[in-house]
Design an enzyme around this catalytic site. Sequence first.
Site, PDB file in Angstrom:
ATOM      1  N   CYS A   1       0.738  -1.312   0.045  1.00 14.94           N
ATOM      2  CA  CYS A   1      -0.016  -0.088   0.054  1.00 14.94           C
ATOM      3  C   CYS A   1       0.948   1.011  -0.128  1.00 14.94           C
ATOM      4  CB  CYS A   1      -0.681   0.004   1.141  1.00 14.94           C
ATOM      5  SG  CYS A   1      -0.080  -0.131   2.786  1.00 14.94           S
TER       6      CYS A   1
ATOM      7  N   SER B   1     -13.449   3.337  17.044  1.00 16.19           N
ATOM      8  CA  SER B   1     -14.018   2.134  18.067  1.00 16.19           C
ATOM      9  C   SER B   1     -14.183   0.844  17.393  1.00 16.19           C
ATOM     10  CB  SER B   1     -15.230   2.458  18.513  1.00 16.19           C
ATOM     11  OG  SER B   1     -16.353   2.624  17.892  1.00 16.19           O
TER      12      SER B   1
END
Length: 358
Positions: free
Chosen positions: A55, A198
């Site tokens: 990447c 989260s």
Amino acid sequence: MSYNMRVLVGGGLAFDTSPIELREQVAFRAEEYPQALSLMKDIMHLEEGVLLSTCNRVEFFSVCKNLDAVSKGWGQFLRFYHKKNFPFESYSQIYTGKYCISHLFELASGLKSMVVGETEILGQLKEAYMIAKERGMTQKYLNRLFQASFSAAKSVRSSTWITRGSISVSAVAVDLAEKLFGKLTGCSIILVGAGAVSEATARALQKKGANVIFVANRTYEKALELSKEIEAEAIPWSEFPSRIAKVDILISSTSAPHYVITKEKLAAHIGRRAGRPLFLIDLAVPRDIDPAVEDFEEVYCYNIDDLQTIADQNLKDRLAEVDKCKRLIEPHIERFYSWLVESINSQDSQFIRNFRMA
């Protein structure tokens, strides 16, 4: 420049010289390596070659006898394979001789990664090398070069702190949870809010054996959607306070303008926990959790600034190790060079001089 000698050359596109909008146009999947290697060899006139695509970079390492063909051919290869008309060579870095060796060794050791010290790059290099080797694209020089780079990386990782200390918020949260609970197998989690950070933190905890059992969100449909992805139970927003008694870790990331977990709200349920530790991770801005909850024994609360501060310090500690890592790598470079000098045949004596000068 054409020589009747071998030249060690590598380089390509990396995050520090080319934007993601450019790199994503020329990325290769692992299954594309075999076909791409054959084309790269033909266009760039290579004797040996390895192709690496992650990447953060699209690079090659090679042995050739025509440096000009490699420098010009790299852009031609990318344009032809990906059918993109762009001067990729203008954004590429090319390394020859010792600079190429140093680049590979530092890359394998995680020193040239966007996240300094990360270990994923070593596995990616090993995969790229093995595919090239299986295709007959690596011979005497690249085989020895890559094996030496893996040895250098092992030395760096075992003798320094370059890989130690998490430097992302979610990884720091996992570290803290492990310090509090020991092994996380069997620990239960409730997500309050369905934010991306989260979710990433919950998944990081899951990888260590924890179980996400409840997801609560003001919009029940969002809780239901996330709960399906992480195999948890979606619960109505009004029910999440009562579930606190059943979990070990609470991760909160709502967009509420006020505390959603107060000392008073927690007090109503803390007595049913039988003294078990409760780890609260507040990833929201403004904060979701009233800091006063830490007045309760066995309640540990960290907000996003707390986690980021730990991550930043860990990164500073890693960066402080870079010079030490480079000193450890240097003998590996010299050993490879010594082997090269001893093993090269007389007709390649000019290559040795080029290698020394580069």
